[in-house]
Enzyme design. Structure first.
Site, PDB file in Angstrom:
ATOM      1  CD1 TRP A 110      -2.046   2.214   1.039  1.00  0.00           C
ATOM      2  CD2 TRP A 110      -3.349   0.545   1.768  1.00  0.00           C
ATOM      3  NE1 TRP A 110      -3.288   2.725   1.282  1.00  0.00           N
ATOM      4  CE2 TRP A 110      -4.094   1.729   1.727  1.00  0.00           C
ATOM      5  CE3 TRP A 110      -3.953  -0.620   2.207  1.00  0.00           C
ATOM      6  CZ2 TRP A 110      -5.441   1.770   2.103  1.00  0.00           C
ATOM      7  CZ3 TRP A 110      -5.290  -0.579   2.582  1.00  0.00           C
ATOM      8  CH2 TRP A 110      -6.016   0.606   2.523  1.00  0.00           C
ATOM      9  CG  HIS A 113      -0.504   3.085  -4.147  1.00  0.00           C
ATOM     10  ND1 HIS A 113      -0.962   3.149  -5.442  1.00  0.00           N
ATOM     11  CD2 HIS A 113      -0.359   1.772  -3.863  1.00  0.00           C
ATOM     12  CE1 HIS A 113      -1.112   1.925  -5.904  1.00  0.00           C
ATOM     13  NE2 HIS A 113      -0.763   1.071  -4.965  1.00  0.00           N
ATOM     14  NE  ARG A 114       5.717   6.777  -6.068  1.00  0.00           N
ATOM     15  CZ  ARG A 114       6.268   6.741  -7.256  1.00  0.00           C
ATOM     16  NH1 ARG A 114       7.532   7.063  -7.379  1.00  0.00           N
ATOM     17  NH2 ARG A 114       5.566   6.406  -8.330  1.00  0.00           N
ATOM     18  CD  GLU A 120       3.235   1.892   9.768  1.00  0.00           C
ATOM     19  OE1 GLU A 120       4.087   2.390   9.011  1.00  0.00           O
ATOM     20  OE2 GLU A 120       3.100   0.657   9.920  1.00  0.00           O
ATOM     21  CB  SER A 122       5.052   5.320  16.662  1.00  0.00           C
ATOM     22  OG  SER A 122       6.380   5.100  17.069  1.00  0.00           O
ATOM     23  CG  LEU A 221     -12.585  11.299  -6.462  1.00  0.00           C
ATOM     24  CD1 LEU A 221     -12.956   9.974  -5.810  1.00  0.00           C
ATOM     25  CD2 LEU A 221     -13.843  12.156  -6.652  1.00  0.00           C
ATOM     26  NE  ARG A 231      -1.356  -1.723  -4.916  1.00  0.00           N
ATOM     27  CZ  ARG A 231      -0.225  -2.398  -4.983  1.00  0.00           C
ATOM     28  NH1 ARG A 231      -0.238  -3.712  -5.146  1.00  0.00           N
ATOM     29  NH2 ARG A 231       0.938  -1.782  -4.932  1.00  0.00           N
TER      30      ARG A 231
HETATM   31  C1  LIG Z   1      -0.203  -6.130  -9.423  1.00  0.00           C
HETATM   32  C2  LIG Z   1       0.969  -5.326  -8.950  1.00  0.00           C
HETATM   33  C3  LIG Z   1       2.226  -5.913  -8.861  1.00  0.00           C
HETATM   34  C4  LIG Z   1       3.325  -5.162  -8.410  1.00  0.00           C
HETATM   35  N1  LIG Z   1       4.559  -5.769  -8.324  1.00  0.00           N
HETATM   36  C5  LIG Z   1       5.613  -5.056  -7.854  1.00  0.00           C
HETATM   37  C6  LIG Z   1       6.919  -5.657  -7.708  1.00  0.00           C
HETATM   38  O1  LIG Z   1       7.110  -6.827  -8.001  1.00  0.00           O
HETATM   39  N2  LIG Z   1       7.938  -4.908  -7.225  1.00  0.00           N
HETATM   40  C7  LIG Z   1       7.784  -3.584  -6.881  1.00  0.00           C
HETATM   41  O2  LIG Z   1       8.738  -2.941  -6.463  1.00  0.00           O
HETATM   42  N3  LIG Z   1       6.570  -2.989  -7.030  1.00  0.00           N
HETATM   43  C8  LIG Z   1       5.493  -3.685  -7.483  1.00  0.00           C
HETATM   44  N4  LIG Z   1       4.266  -3.061  -7.601  1.00  0.00           N
HETATM   45  C9  LIG Z   1       4.142  -1.646  -7.214  1.00  0.00           C
HETATM   46  C10 LIG Z   1       4.043  -0.737  -8.454  1.00  0.00           C
HETATM   47  O3  LIG Z   1       5.214  -0.814  -9.237  1.00  0.00           O
HETATM   48  C11 LIG Z   1       3.824   0.722  -7.995  1.00  0.00           C
HETATM   49  O4  LIG Z   1       4.950   1.124  -7.214  1.00  0.00           O
HETATM   50  C12 LIG Z   1       2.582   0.896  -7.147  1.00  0.00           C
HETATM   51  O5  LIG Z   1       1.491   0.250  -7.736  1.00  0.00           O
HETATM   52  C13 LIG Z   1       2.288   2.388  -6.983  1.00  0.00           C
HETATM   53  O6  LIG Z   1       1.873   2.879  -8.229  1.00  0.00           O
HETATM   54  P1  LIG Z   1       2.107   4.375  -8.650  1.00  0.00           P
HETATM   55  O7  LIG Z   1       3.565   4.725  -8.608  1.00  0.00           O
HETATM   56  O8  LIG Z   1       1.410   4.568  -9.963  1.00  0.00           O
HETATM   57  O9  LIG Z   1       1.294   5.153  -7.499  1.00  0.00           O
HETATM   58  P2  LIG Z   1       1.598   6.532  -6.777  1.00  0.00           P
HETATM   59  O10 LIG Z   1       2.872   6.467  -6.022  1.00  0.00           O
HETATM   60  O11 LIG Z   1       0.360   6.890  -6.001  1.00  0.00           O
HETATM   61  O12 LIG Z   1       1.770   7.549  -7.919  1.00  0.00           O
HETATM   62  C14 LIG Z   1       0.674   7.926  -8.758  1.00  0.00           C
HETATM   63  C15 LIG Z   1       1.243   8.501 -10.032  1.00  0.00           C
HETATM   64  O13 LIG Z   1       1.976   9.693  -9.711  1.00  0.00           O
HETATM   65  C16 LIG Z   1       3.142   9.765 -10.511  1.00  0.00           C
HETATM   66  N5  LIG Z   1       4.308   9.761  -9.622  1.00  0.00           N
HETATM   67  C17 LIG Z   1       4.305   9.636  -8.272  1.00  0.00           C
HETATM   68  N6  LIG Z   1       5.555   9.732  -7.803  1.00  0.00           N
HETATM   69  C18 LIG Z   1       6.364   9.903  -8.867  1.00  0.00           C
HETATM   70  C19 LIG Z   1       7.751  10.044  -9.032  1.00  0.00           C
HETATM   71  N7  LIG Z   1       8.593  10.075  -8.003  1.00  0.00           N
HETATM   72  N8  LIG Z   1       8.226  10.199 -10.269  1.00  0.00           N
HETATM   73  C20 LIG Z   1       7.421  10.208 -11.332  1.00  0.00           C
HETATM   74  N9  LIG Z   1       6.072  10.066 -11.254  1.00  0.00           N
HETATM   75  C21 LIG Z   1       5.560   9.920 -10.036  1.00  0.00           C
HETATM   76  C22 LIG Z   1       3.114   8.578 -11.452  1.00  0.00           C
HETATM   77  O14 LIG Z   1       2.454   8.951 -12.630  1.00  0.00           O
HETATM   78  C23 LIG Z   1       2.254   7.588 -10.726  1.00  0.00           C
HETATM   79  O15 LIG Z   1       1.602   6.639 -11.558  1.00  0.00           O
HETATM   80  C24 LIG Z   1       3.162  -3.789  -8.056  1.00  0.00           C
HETATM   81  C25 LIG Z   1       1.893  -3.209  -8.151  1.00  0.00           C
HETATM   82  C26 LIG Z   1       0.805  -3.960  -8.589  1.00  0.00           C
HETATM   83  C27 LIG Z   1      -0.541  -3.292  -8.669  1.00  0.00           C
END
Ligand SMILES: Cc1cc2nc3c(=O)[nH]c(=O)nc-3n(C[C@H](O)[C@H](O)[C@H](O)COP(=O)(O)OP(=O)(O)OC[C@H]3O[C@@H](n4cnc5c(N)ncnc54)[C@H](O)[C@@H]3O)c2cc1C
Length: 312
Positions: A110, A113-114, A120, A122, A221, A231
């Site tokens: 979870w 998702h940055r 959290e 502690s 949202l 997810r």
């Molecule tokens: C089915 C599944 C399998 C996965 N398997 C793995 C795995 O094996 N190993 C692993 O490490 N991870 C894994 N992940 C995690 C995945 O790679 C993503 O880190 C996670 O889903 C968060 O996605 P996100 O970065 O799009 O979300 P968020 O962090 O919420 O970011 C949302 C969007 O904001 C933008 N963004 C946010 N921060 C930045 C940044 N610093 N630079 C550029 N753009 C940014 C991007 O467009 C991003 O899509 C998995 C995820 C899923 C759903």
């Protein structure tokens, strides 16, 4: 989901209060506000606050002065349009805050998702409860052979019993070790006065990934829908999906028009590659196409056929 009597009283007290406000509120979400919604064996999600609703998205998109005089159907049309064309910033005008109790291994997925604000519980400051996740027998499955990130047949009989014994036994032993390391009774006095306890920040390193942690998680949202699209998807691990499904329900209560648009244009929609689209056009024109003539890899072909309702 175990809440102490004090925690139950706090929730009841919050739910007993009502505020007079000029801000927009959503009755269907107010109905479950603060209430813990059970997830997995000891987890929960509570909506603890929110800002905005469907009309806030419409107001932002139109940069209007108030609720406006448009019809519901026009608002729905606009929300659908925004979703369809990925005009995302109006959706960022709404925010929601959850209190989540979840196993540490779910929290690790979870937290990737940055685009959210997190605080959290502690375990440096407080003692973690003796609560750990053990999968329900329906979800106790063997490693998938076709997908390295998945499960296949459900375990049964003695194999399932052995797994459950190991999961429970290891976690119980880990917690017993944690308690011994802490050496703290209920009111902080040493359980064994003849030896010092270990700092909480160190004692916790003995616990396994299935122990529960808690956090407050706030997001807008737009980012909530991004989280849910990943997810609540069948490719996500069951345990995080269980949380996402409860959150989908909160979404439907909070912003019903956006929720419907989200299902229509994101969750139940599909992204098709240029080559995949060309295959569909050829099929519609009556051409015989198979994987070898499609230009798609065998895997992409299988995925496209499954999408079109013709699994191969
Ligand atoms: C089915 C599944 C399998 C996965 N398997 C793995 C795995 O094996 N190993 C692993 O490490 N991870 C894994 N992940 C995690 C995945 O790679 C993503 O880190 C996670 O889903 C968060 O996605 P996100 O970065 O799009 O979300 P968020 O962090 O919420 O970011 C949302 C969007 O904001 C933008 N963004 C946010 N921060 C930045 C940044 N610093 N630079 C550029 N753009 C940014 C991007 O467009 C991003 O899509 C998995 C995820 C899923 C759903």
């Amino acid at each position: 989901m175990r809440l102490t009597p004090e925690q139950q009283n706090e929730v009841a007290a919050q739910r007993g209060e009502a505020q007079l406000t000029r801000r927009a509120t959503v009755p269907a979400l107010e109905e479950i506000l603060y209430e813990p919604l059970a997830v997995l064996d000891h987890g929960f999600i509570r909506v603890v606050d929110y800002m905005g609703e469907d009309s806030a998205i419409v107001q932002a998109a139109r940069v209007s002065y108030g609720r406006g005089t448009r019809k519901v159907s026009e608002d729905r049309g606009l929300i659908n349009y925004l979703m369809r064309h990925r005009h995302t910033t109006p959706f960022e005008m709404c925010e929601i805050k959850y209190h989540v109790k979840l196993p540490i291994f779910v929290a690790r997925q979870w937290i990737r998702h940055r685009t959210a604000n997190v605080n959290e519980y502690s375990a440096r400051y407080s003692i973690l409860d003796n609560e750990f996740y053990v999968p329900d027998s329906d979800h106790l499955a063997a490693q998938a052979t076709t997908n390295r990130q998945g499960r296949e047949a459900v375990l049964e009989g003695s194999a399932a019993a052995r797994v459950l014994d190991l999961l429970r036994g290891d976690a119980e032993r880990a917690y017993a070790g944690y308690a011994e390391l802490l050496n703290e009774g209920a009111s902080g006095e040493p359980t064994d006065p003849s030896r010092p306890g270990l700092a909480r920040e160190l004692a916790r390193i003995n616990l396994s990934l299935n122990f529960y942690t808690q956090w407050y998680w706030k997001t807008d949202l737009h980012n909530l829908m991004h989280f849910l699209s990943l997810r609540a998807d069948p490719h996500a691990q069951y345990e995080i999906r269980a949380y996402a499904e409860v959150m989908l329900d909160t979404l439907s209560r909070w912003v019903p028009m956006t929720y419907a648009a989200f299902l229509e244009y994101r969750m139940n929609a599909a992204l098709i590659s240029a080559t995949g689209l060309a295959v569909i056009r050829r099929l519609l024109a009556g051409e015989q196409v198979d994987q070898t003539t499609s230009g798609l890899s065998p895997r992409e072909w299988r995925e496209l056929m499954a999408l079109l309702g013709h699994p191969v």
